[in-house]
Write an enzyme that holds these catalytic residues in place. Structure first.
Site, PDB file in Angstrom:
ATOM      1  N   SER A   1      57.124  58.097  66.958  1.00 17.21           N
ATOM      2  CA  SER A   1      56.327  57.593  68.082  1.00 17.21           C
ATOM      3  C   SER A   1      57.155  56.734  69.027  1.00 17.21           C
ATOM      4  O   SER A   1      58.052  56.002  68.591  1.00 17.21           O
ATOM      5  CB  SER A   1      55.180  56.746  67.517  1.00 17.21           C
ATOM      6  OG  SER A   1      54.537  56.040  68.545  1.00 17.21           O
TER       7      SER A   1
ATOM      8  N   LYS B   1      57.164  53.773  61.140  1.00 14.48           N
ATOM      9  CA  LYS B   1      57.870  54.919  61.749  1.00 14.48           C
ATOM     10  C   LYS B   1      59.378  54.668  61.740  1.00 14.48           C
ATOM     11  O   LYS B   1      60.174  55.578  61.495  1.00 14.48           O
ATOM     12  CB  LYS B   1      57.379  55.158  63.186  1.00 14.48           C
ATOM     13  CG  LYS B   1      55.917  55.594  63.301  1.00 14.48           C
ATOM     14  CD  LYS B   1      55.684  57.002  62.798  1.00 14.48           C
ATOM     15  CE  LYS B   1      54.243  57.454  62.967  1.00 14.48           C
ATOM     16  NZ  LYS B   1      53.932  58.714  62.300  1.00 14.48           N
TER      17      LYS B   1
ATOM     18  N   TYR C   1      52.430  49.460  62.132  1.00 12.26           N
ATOM     19  CA  TYR C   1      52.432  50.914  62.338  1.00 12.26           C
ATOM     20  C   TYR C   1      53.803  51.383  62.834  1.00 12.26           C
ATOM     21  O   TYR C   1      54.417  52.288  62.277  1.00 12.26           O
ATOM     22  CB  TYR C   1      51.326  51.301  63.338  1.00 12.26           C
ATOM     23  CG  TYR C   1      51.454  52.708  63.894  1.00 12.26           C
ATOM     24  CD1 TYR C   1      51.333  53.809  63.059  1.00 12.26           C
ATOM     25  CD2 TYR C   1      51.718  52.925  65.257  1.00 12.26           C
ATOM     26  CE1 TYR C   1      51.462  55.105  63.561  1.00 12.26           C
ATOM     27  CE2 TYR C   1      51.830  54.206  65.771  1.00 12.26           C
ATOM     28  CZ  TYR C   1      51.707  55.297  64.919  1.00 12.26           C
ATOM     29  OH  TYR C   1      51.848  56.569  65.424  1.00 12.26           O
TER      30      TYR C   1
HETATM   31  P1  NAD Z   1      45.140  62.233  63.403  1.00 18.37           P
HETATM   32  O1  NAD Z   1      44.623  61.034  62.685  1.00 18.37           O
HETATM   33  O2  NAD Z   1      44.215  62.991  64.250  1.00 18.37           O
HETATM   34  O3  NAD Z   1      45.823  63.235  62.356  1.00 18.37           O
HETATM   35  C1  NAD Z   1      46.436  62.806  61.163  1.00 18.37           C
HETATM   36  C2  NAD Z   1      45.875  63.654  60.023  1.00 18.37           C
HETATM   37  O4  NAD Z   1      46.473  63.216  58.796  1.00 18.37           O
HETATM   38  C3  NAD Z   1      44.358  63.520  59.863  1.00 18.37           C
HETATM   39  O5  NAD Z   1      43.770  64.794  59.805  1.00 18.37           O
HETATM   40  C4  NAD Z   1      44.193  62.765  58.556  1.00 18.37           C
HETATM   41  O6  NAD Z   1      43.017  63.139  57.858  1.00 18.37           O
HETATM   42  C5  NAD Z   1      45.462  63.154  57.804  1.00 18.37           C
HETATM   43  N1  NAD Z   1      45.875  62.181  56.800  1.00 18.37           N
HETATM   44  C6  NAD Z   1      45.956  60.833  56.935  1.00 18.37           C
HETATM   45  N2  NAD Z   1      46.409  60.286  55.797  1.00 18.37           N
HETATM   46  C7  NAD Z   1      46.649  61.311  54.921  1.00 18.37           C
HETATM   47  C8  NAD Z   1      47.150  61.388  53.609  1.00 18.37           C
HETATM   48  N3  NAD Z   1      47.469  60.286  52.915  1.00 18.37           N
HETATM   49  N4  NAD Z   1      47.297  62.599  53.037  1.00 18.37           N
HETATM   50  C9  NAD Z   1      46.966  63.721  53.706  1.00 18.37           C
HETATM   51  N5  NAD Z   1      46.473  63.710  54.963  1.00 18.37           N
HETATM   52  C10 NAD Z   1      46.324  62.519  55.563  1.00 18.37           C
HETATM   53  O7  NAD Z   1      46.402  61.744  64.243  1.00 18.37           O
HETATM   54  P2  NAD Z   1      47.262  62.536  65.328  1.00 18.37           P
HETATM   55  O8  NAD Z   1      47.002  61.918  66.641  1.00 18.37           O
HETATM   56  O9  NAD Z   1      47.073  63.995  65.161  1.00 18.37           O
HETATM   57  O10 NAD Z   1      48.718  62.081  64.869  1.00 18.37           O
HETATM   58  C11 NAD Z   1      49.486  62.831  63.955  1.00 18.37           C
HETATM   59  C12 NAD Z   1      50.771  62.086  63.671  1.00 18.37           C
HETATM   60  O11 NAD Z   1      51.459  61.831  64.897  1.00 18.37           O
HETATM   61  C13 NAD Z   1      50.561  60.725  63.005  1.00 18.37           C
HETATM   62  O12 NAD Z   1      51.550  60.553  62.018  1.00 18.37           O
HETATM   63  C14 NAD Z   1      50.759  59.739  64.128  1.00 18.37           C
HETATM   64  O13 NAD Z   1      51.284  58.506  63.665  1.00 18.37           O
HETATM   65  C15 NAD Z   1      51.766  60.458  65.008  1.00 18.37           C
HETATM   66  N6  NAD Z   1      51.679  60.041  66.423  1.00 18.37           N
HETATM   67  C16 NAD Z   1      50.499  60.181  67.103  1.00 18.37           C
HETATM   68  C17 NAD Z   1      50.414  59.745  68.440  1.00 18.37           C
HETATM   69  C18 NAD Z   1      49.126  59.851  69.218  1.00 18.37           C
HETATM   70  O14 NAD Z   1      49.032  59.203  70.267  1.00 18.37           O
HETATM   71  N7  NAD Z   1      48.150  60.653  68.820  1.00 18.37           N
HETATM   72  C19 NAD Z   1      51.534  59.192  69.063  1.00 18.37           C
HETATM   73  C20 NAD Z   1      52.726  59.078  68.339  1.00 18.37           C
HETATM   74  C21 NAD Z   1      52.785  59.527  67.010  1.00 18.37           C
HETATM   75  N1  UFG Z   2      43.921  51.270  78.813  1.00 18.67           N
HETATM   76  C1  UFG Z   2      42.875  50.738  79.526  1.00 18.67           C
HETATM   77  N2  UFG Z   2      41.633  50.834  78.996  1.00 18.67           N
HETATM   78  C2  UFG Z   2      41.380  51.427  77.788  1.00 18.67           C
HETATM   79  C3  UFG Z   2      42.464  51.954  77.066  1.00 18.67           C
HETATM   80  C4  UFG Z   2      43.725  51.854  77.616  1.00 18.67           C
HETATM   81  O1  UFG Z   2      43.051  50.205  80.615  1.00 18.67           O
HETATM   82  O2  UFG Z   2      40.211  51.472  77.359  1.00 18.67           O
HETATM   83  C5  UFG Z   2      45.283  51.218  79.416  1.00 18.67           C
HETATM   84  C6  UFG Z   2      46.287  50.476  78.553  1.00 18.67           C
HETATM   85  O3  UFG Z   2      46.288  49.107  78.866  1.00 18.67           O
HETATM   86  C7  UFG Z   2      47.580  51.195  78.936  1.00 18.67           C
HETATM   87  C8  UFG Z   2      47.143  52.627  79.219  1.00 18.67           C
HETATM   88  O4  UFG Z   2      45.754  52.548  79.490  1.00 18.67           O
HETATM   89  O5  UFG Z   2      48.091  50.664  80.127  1.00 18.67           O
HETATM   90  C9  UFG Z   2      47.370  53.554  78.048  1.00 18.67           C
HETATM   91  O6  UFG Z   2      46.786  53.029  76.866  1.00 18.67           O
HETATM   92  P1  UFG Z   2      46.574  53.896  75.547  1.00 18.67           P
HETATM   93  O7  UFG Z   2      45.865  53.020  74.565  1.00 18.67           O
HETATM   94  O8  UFG Z   2      45.947  55.193  75.895  1.00 18.67           O
HETATM   95  O9  UFG Z   2      48.063  54.233  75.079  1.00 18.67           O
HETATM   96  P2  UFG Z   2      49.259  53.285  74.637  1.00 18.67           P
HETATM   97  O10 UFG Z   2      50.444  53.700  75.414  1.00 18.67           O
HETATM   98  O11 UFG Z   2      48.879  51.864  74.693  1.00 18.67           O
HETATM   99  O12 UFG Z   2      49.457  53.628  73.091  1.00 18.67           O
HETATM  100  C10 UFG Z   2      49.425  54.970  72.588  1.00 18.67           C
HETATM  101  C11 UFG Z   2      49.055  54.891  71.100  1.00 18.67           C
HETATM  102  C12 UFG Z   2      50.178  54.223  70.336  1.00 18.67           C
HETATM  103  C13 UFG Z   2      51.441  55.008  70.579  1.00 18.67           C
HETATM  104  C14 UFG Z   2      51.750  55.036  72.074  1.00 18.67           C
HETATM  105  C15 UFG Z   2      52.984  55.864  72.328  1.00 18.67           C
HETATM  106  O13 UFG Z   2      47.854  54.157  70.926  1.00 18.67           O
HETATM  107  O14 UFG Z   2      49.887  54.225  68.958  1.00 18.67           O
HETATM  108  O15 UFG Z   2      50.647  55.611  72.772  1.00 18.67           O
HETATM  109  O16 UFG Z   2      52.895  57.089  71.693  1.00 18.67           O
HETATM  110  F1  UFG Z   2      52.466  54.397  69.940  1.00 18.67           F
END
Ligand code: NAD
Ligand code: UFG
Length: 348
Positions: free
Chosen positions: A134, A162, A158
């Site tokens: 991430s 990573k 978190y």
């Molecule tokens: P998500 O929560 O939708 O998907 C994660 C999946 O993993 C879920 O289906 C959950 O049930 C499963 N899971 C959680 N713990 C588990 C375990 N112990 N064993 C088996 N399955 C398990 O999240 P996502 O947005 O699809 O993210 C996927 C990955 O990408 C995560 O590792 C997250 O940290 C990473 N990531 C996500 C974002 C984002 O903004 N969505 C950004 C950066 C990194």
């Molecule tokens: N924001 C608002 N109102 C809201 C939500 C967000 O104004 O209700 C603003 C935030 O302040 C920020 C922008 O919208 O300026 C984006 O916010 P997000 O929460 O959508 O995304 P972030 O970049 O803060 O964080 C997300 C995930 C993190 C991840 C990061 C980079 O939540 O876990 O993207 O992948 F690490």
């Protein structure tokens, strides 16, 4: 080729699953469904059945921390004469806020879970791994665009999990330079949905993130959007982020597998983003323009832990993986809205 996709029922995993199956990979999904619905699997199958595709998808309900389940998956596949060749590892916990109040749970699931997976892969001689890292590991800096050599300084548990996982990759790769192929993909802000409207993002409870909050305001589930600060040092005062269409992001994983086929061994850390920064006001304007829906908002104080600007330098992904994001912000809004109107209550 057979791929183990952990977390394959989640937001990102479900989109990757469809692309893998469309490309003809055999897919085994391992998911505990702690943060996703089993209906996702039904939707994936529905999409492929509608297209009349012949596919091979198996779903295992289990936890990545359970070594017995991992062993069984690898052994069963070997017995079938179709061993797992590659793992795409997404299973994990992703809430910054939850990680602050329950850090040990995050270390357990994310770090111990990944360690367990790596031990099992090594045991069954499966050495190819694509991992979900991430942009959060870059911490509070807003010197943009961020390349992969940007300072790593996570500010919450978190993000620290990573970084710990990436460090584990360093040590593992250096212990055996000729075997492992690892791409640790550092995602920026994945948004939007599959154009079919069958799968998309379905956060549990009130969304923390901007994009799902906007679609829920548009559908009427939330009354108005709180904007966290209009006094950031940006062009219009609101925070700037790098929003990438979920299908573009998913394609980066297939490009990583293609890259594995062209190399003997590797350990690469690669940003996946659009390479463009958009402010909160720009996102609202584009969403309103694309969908015809008005997004009422209210300006609030800044949110703790936010930065003014974060967007990726994606030249490494372009050069190394031959990958480039193709979908516009307009497409993101259209596909995200299409998913929301077809599924006002998500997966139900
Ligand atoms: P998500 O929560 O939708 O998907 C994660 C999946 O993993 C879920 O289906 C959950 O049930 C499963 N899971 C959680 N713990 C588990 C375990 N112990 N064993 C088996 N399955 C398990 O999240 P996502 O947005 O699809 O993210 C996927 C990955 O990408 C995560 O590792 C997250 O940290 C990473 N990531 C996500 C974002 C984002 O903004 N969505 C950004 C950066 C990194
Ligand atoms: N924001 C608002 N109102 C809201 C939500 C967000 O104004 O209700 C603003 C935030 O302040 C920020 C922008 O919208 O300026 C984006 O916010 P997000 O929460 O959508 O995304 P972030 O970049 O803060 O964080 C997300 C995930 C993190 C991840 C990061 C980079 O939540 O876990 O993207 O992948 F690490």
């Amino acid at each position: 080729m057979r791929v183990l996709l952990t977390g394959g029922s989640g937001f990102i995993g479900s989109h990757i699953a469809i692309l893998l199956l469309e490309r003809g990979f055999d897919v085994v999904i391992l998911d505990s469904f702690v943060n996703s619905s089993p209906n996702v699997i039904i939707r994936i199958k529905k999409y492929l059945d509608n297209k009349d595709l012949n596919y091979k998808l198996e779903t295992i309900n289990g936890d990545i921390r359970d070594k017995k389940i991992l062993d069984k998956i690898f052994i069963d596949c070997i017995k079938e004469n179709k061993p797992i060749n590659t793992v795409i590892h997404l299973a994990g916990l992703k809430s910054v806020y939850e990680s602050l109040s329950n850090p040990l749970h995050y270390w357990d699931v994310n770090v111990f879970g990944t360690l367990n997976l790596l031990l099992t892969m090594k045991e069954y001689e499966c050495y190819s791994l694509v991992f979900s890292s991430s942009a959060t590991i870059y911490g509070l800096s807003d010197s943009v665009p961020m390349a992969e050599d940007h300072t790593i300084s996570p500010i919450n548990p978190y993000g620290k999990t990573k970084v710990a996982i990436e460090n584990m990759f360093y040590d593992l790769y250096n212990s055996n330079l000729n075997s492992w192929k690892i791409c640790s993909l550092r995602y920026f802000n994945p948004v939007g949905a599959h154009p079919s409207g069958l799968i998309g993002e379905d956060p549990i409870g009130i969304p923390n993130n901007l994009f799902p909050f906007i679609t829920q305001v548009a559908i009427g589930t939330q009354k108005l959007l709180n904007i966290y600060g209009d006094d950031w040092g940006t062009r219009d005062g609101t925070g700037i982020r790098d929003y990438i269409h979920i299908i573009d992001l998913a394609e980066g994983h297939l490009a990583s597998i293609d890259y594995f086929n062209s190399t003997e061994s590797c350990l690469e850390f690669i940003n996946l983003g659009s390479g463009k920064g958009y402010s909160v006001f720009q996102i609202i304007r584009q969403f309103e323009l694309s969908t015809g829906r008005k997004i009422p908002f209210s300006i609030q104080d800044r949110r703790d832990g936010d930065v003014a600007k974060s967007f990726a330098d994606i030249s490494k992904a372009k050069k190394l993986l031959g990958w480039t994001p193709k979908r516009s912000l307009e497409q993101i809004c259209l596909d995200g809205w299409n998913w929301q109107i077809k599924n006002p209550h998500g997966y139900g």
